[in-house]
Design a protein around this motif. Structure first.
Motif, PDB file in Angstrom:
ATOM      1  N   VAL A  24      20.110  22.770  30.279  1.00  0.00           N
ATOM      2  CA  VAL A  24      19.383  23.396  30.972  1.00  0.00           C
ATOM      3  C   VAL A  24      18.416  24.310  30.043  1.00  0.00           C
ATOM      4  O   VAL A  24      18.853  25.320  29.122  1.00  0.00           O
ATOM      5  N   LEU A  25      17.051  24.267  30.039  1.00  0.00           N
ATOM      6  CA  LEU A  25      16.112  24.859  29.323  1.00  0.00           C
ATOM      7  C   LEU A  25      15.401  25.880  30.260  1.00  0.00           C
ATOM      8  O   LEU A  25      14.814  25.582  31.193  1.00  0.00           O
ATOM      9  N   THR A  26      15.422  27.207  29.881  1.00  0.00           N
ATOM     10  CA  THR A  26      14.808  28.115  30.744  1.00  0.00           C
ATOM     11  C   THR A  26      13.269  28.680  29.878  1.00  0.00           C
ATOM     12  O   THR A  26      13.366  28.831  28.907  1.00  0.00           O
ATOM     13  N   ASP A  27      12.349  28.603  30.906  1.00  0.00           N
ATOM     14  CA  ASP A  27      11.006  29.094  30.390  1.00  0.00           C
ATOM     15  C   ASP A  27      10.696  28.759  28.937  1.00  0.00           C
ATOM     16  O   ASP A  27      10.408  29.522  28.182  1.00  0.00           O
ATOM     17  N   PRO A  28      10.492  27.373  28.695  1.00  0.00           N
ATOM     18  CA  PRO A  28      10.474  27.043  27.189  1.00  0.00           C
ATOM     19  C   PRO A  28       8.965  27.483  26.815  1.00  0.00           C
ATOM     20  O   PRO A  28       7.973  27.151  27.293  1.00  0.00           O
ATOM     21  N   VAL A  29       9.028  28.201  25.707  1.00  0.00           N
ATOM     22  CA  VAL A  29       7.904  28.634  25.004  1.00  0.00           C
ATOM     23  C   VAL A  29       8.542  28.515  23.503  1.00  0.00           C
ATOM     24  O   VAL A  29       9.396  29.135  22.851  1.00  0.00           O
ATOM     25  N   PHE A  30       7.633  27.511  22.606  1.00  0.00           N
ATOM     26  CA  PHE A  30       8.132  27.245  21.179  1.00  0.00           C
ATOM     27  C   PHE A  30       7.116  27.494  20.294  1.00  0.00           C
ATOM     28  O   PHE A  30       6.891  27.055  18.982  1.00  0.00           O
ATOM     29  N   TRP A  78      16.740  31.278  22.222  1.00  0.00           N
ATOM     30  CA  TRP A  78      15.782  30.833  21.145  1.00  0.00           C
ATOM     31  C   TRP A  78      14.849  31.861  21.187  1.00  0.00           C
ATOM     32  O   TRP A  78      13.956  31.830  20.134  1.00  0.00           O
ATOM     33  N   GLY A  79      14.647  33.155  21.883  1.00  0.00           N
ATOM     34  CA  GLY A  79      13.746  34.221  21.786  1.00  0.00           C
ATOM     35  C   GLY A  79      12.942  34.190  23.294  1.00  0.00           C
ATOM     36  O   GLY A  79      12.750  33.342  23.643  1.00  0.00           O
ATOM     37  N   HIS A  80      12.597  35.597  23.435  1.00  0.00           N
ATOM     38  CA  HIS A  80      11.895  35.808  24.518  1.00  0.00           C
ATOM     39  C   HIS A  80      12.764  35.304  25.773  1.00  0.00           C
ATOM     40  O   HIS A  80      13.797  35.657  25.782  1.00  0.00           O
ATOM     41  N   ALA A  81      12.113  34.500  26.768  1.00  0.00           N
ATOM     42  CA  ALA A  81      12.981  34.173  27.889  1.00  0.00           C
ATOM     43  C   ALA A  81      13.637  32.616  27.636  1.00  0.00           C
ATOM     44  O   ALA A  81      14.099  32.169  28.711  1.00  0.00           O
ATOM     45  N   THR A  82      13.385  32.167  26.600  1.00  0.00           N
ATOM     46  CA  THR A  82      13.792  30.633  26.355  1.00  0.00           C
ATOM     47  C   THR A  82      15.425  30.825  26.099  1.00  0.00           C
ATOM     48  O   THR A  82      15.636  31.066  24.940  1.00  0.00           O
ATOM     49  N   PRO A 130      11.812  27.951  18.211  1.00  0.00           N
ATOM     50  CA  PRO A 130      12.864  26.736  18.381  1.00  0.00           C
ATOM     51  C   PRO A 130      12.721  25.543  17.721  1.00  0.00           C
ATOM     52  O   PRO A 130      11.597  24.937  17.910  1.00  0.00           O
ATOM     53  N   PRO A 131      13.480  24.835  16.854  1.00  0.00           N
ATOM     54  CA  PRO A 131      13.624  23.623  16.442  1.00  0.00           C
ATOM     55  C   PRO A 131      13.500  22.678  17.515  1.00  0.00           C
ATOM     56  O   PRO A 131      13.760  22.722  18.591  1.00  0.00           O
ATOM     57  N   PRO A 132      13.150  21.241  16.904  1.00  0.00           N
ATOM     58  CA  PRO A 132      12.867  20.145  17.910  1.00  0.00           C
ATOM     59  C   PRO A 132      14.310  19.987  18.584  1.00  0.00           C
ATOM     60  O   PRO A 132      14.262  19.565  19.818  1.00  0.00           O
ATOM     61  N   ASP A 133      15.437  20.291  18.255  1.00  0.00           N
ATOM     62  CA  ASP A 133      16.568  19.990  18.897  1.00  0.00           C
ATOM     63  C   ASP A 133      16.516  21.037  20.193  1.00  0.00           C
ATOM     64  O   ASP A 133      17.321  20.555  21.275  1.00  0.00           O
ATOM     65  N   HIS A 165       5.898  32.458  30.222  1.00  0.00           N
ATOM     66  CA  HIS A 165       6.924  31.663  30.688  1.00  0.00           C
ATOM     67  C   HIS A 165       6.687  30.260  31.156  1.00  0.00           C
ATOM     68  O   HIS A 165       7.313  29.435  30.860  1.00  0.00           O
ATOM     69  N   LEU A 166       5.233  30.098  31.621  1.00  0.00           N
ATOM     70  CA  LEU A 166       4.799  28.629  31.871  1.00  0.00           C
ATOM     71  C   LEU A 166       3.787  28.339  30.457  1.00  0.00           C
ATOM     72  O   LEU A 166       2.711  28.607  30.729  1.00  0.00           O
ATOM     73  N   HIS A 167       4.341  27.623  29.463  1.00  0.00           N
ATOM     74  CA  HIS A 167       3.638  27.205  28.432  1.00  0.00           C
ATOM     75  C   HIS A 167       3.249  25.972  28.360  1.00  0.00           C
ATOM     76  O   HIS A 167       3.946  25.149  28.074  1.00  0.00           O
ATOM     77  N   LEU A 168       2.069  25.428  28.736  1.00  0.00           N
ATOM     78  CA  LEU A 168       1.808  23.996  28.903  1.00  0.00           C
ATOM     79  C   LEU A 168       2.080  23.157  27.618  1.00  0.00           C
ATOM     80  O   LEU A 168       2.656  22.283  27.509  1.00  0.00           O
TER      81      LEU A 168
END
Length: 257
Positions: free
Chosen positions: A22-28, A8-12, A43-46, A62-65
């Motif tokens: 499994v989702l890695t380092d989610p940043v939207f 999805w981009g970057h580390a996501t 990244p879209p809602p899906d 990487h940790l984006h609240l």
């Protein structure tokens, strides 16, 4: 059963293995402090849908609240040990099932076994202050063994620490014109690939975010790492198949074991 990888981009990334997402380092986000997303839509809602999300370390890219807050209630969230103390906002994400992990710790999610492994990276939330949480990588084992490196530099025992794997998700760049210690550029990532010897690799952590106002500063450092990694990997790890994905693109990998 195949394993599906979406970048999805970057580390996501989304890793789908054994009917577990499994989702890695989610940043939207379109913007992170002084960084803005210069390529690919958020990244879209899906993409927010996951059974478990992995956080490799406490840096805000990487940790984006706000991104973690979008995960559905009941989603498992694995974070480095000590993260809730260092990032109090994590404790407000009561809809998530949070577990703290250290190198060597393992947990199960459905049919998957997830093991935290050491990384060589500054794991602090801020540039200054005590080291309270380790930076981690993760090995996700189901139909295949997939290594998500998070952010790391090369280190002597990397192959021993990670163990046998079929797929490697490796950072090959960063978000600025200079990479400090504890990172992989395209060349070091190719060397890591030679040491790890997976069957397949996907380069991540490049070509997504860039500091505002720095578009003209060494722009090749934004665009080039993925292609450079493909070229160097062919020289140093010719038996590994590298899949350079665009933002939102997926690849299906067969069980190579």
């Amino acid at each position: 059963m195949p394993v599906d990888i979406t970048w999805w981009g970057h580390a996501t990334c989304t890793v789908e293995d054994s009917n577990v997402r499994v989702l890695t380092d989610p940043v939207f986000a379109r913007r992170l402090a002084h960084l803005r997303r210069r390529r690919g839509e958020p990244p879209p809602p899906d993409a927010w849908r996951a059974d478990v999300a992995l956080v490799s370390h406490l840096h805000a890219d990487h940790l984006h609240l706000p991104s973690l807050a979008r995960l559905a209630p009941g989603t498992r969230l694995l974070v480095p040990r000590g993260a809730p103390r260092a990032v109090p906002g994590l404790r407000r994400l009561g809809h998530l099932l949070l577990s703290e992990m250290g190198p060597g710790d393992e947990t199960s999610v459905g049919a998957l076994r997830i093991r935290a492994v050491a990384a060589r990276h500054d794991g602090r939330r801020l540039p200054l202050g005590p080291h309270r949480s380790p930076a981690l990588g993760y090995v996700v084992e189901g139909e295949a063994r997939t290594y998500f490196a998070g952010d790391t530099g090369l280190f002597e025992d990397m192959a021993k620490e990670v163990g046998p794997i079929e797929v490697a998700l490796l950072p090959v760049g960063g978000w600025g014109p200079y990479l400090g210690e504890g990172h992989l550029d395209a060349g070091r990532a190719a060397e890591a690939l030679a040491r790890l010897a997976p069957h397949s690799a996907v380069p991540v952590h490049y070509g997504t975010y860039w500091p505002i106002g720095m578009d003209a500063v060494r722009p090749h450092e934004f665009h080039a790492p993925g292609e450079e990694f493909v070229r160097l990997a062919a020289e140093r790890a010719p038996d590994v198949t590298v899949h350079r994905l665009g933002h939102g693109e997926s690849v299906r990998l067969g069980d190579a074991r």
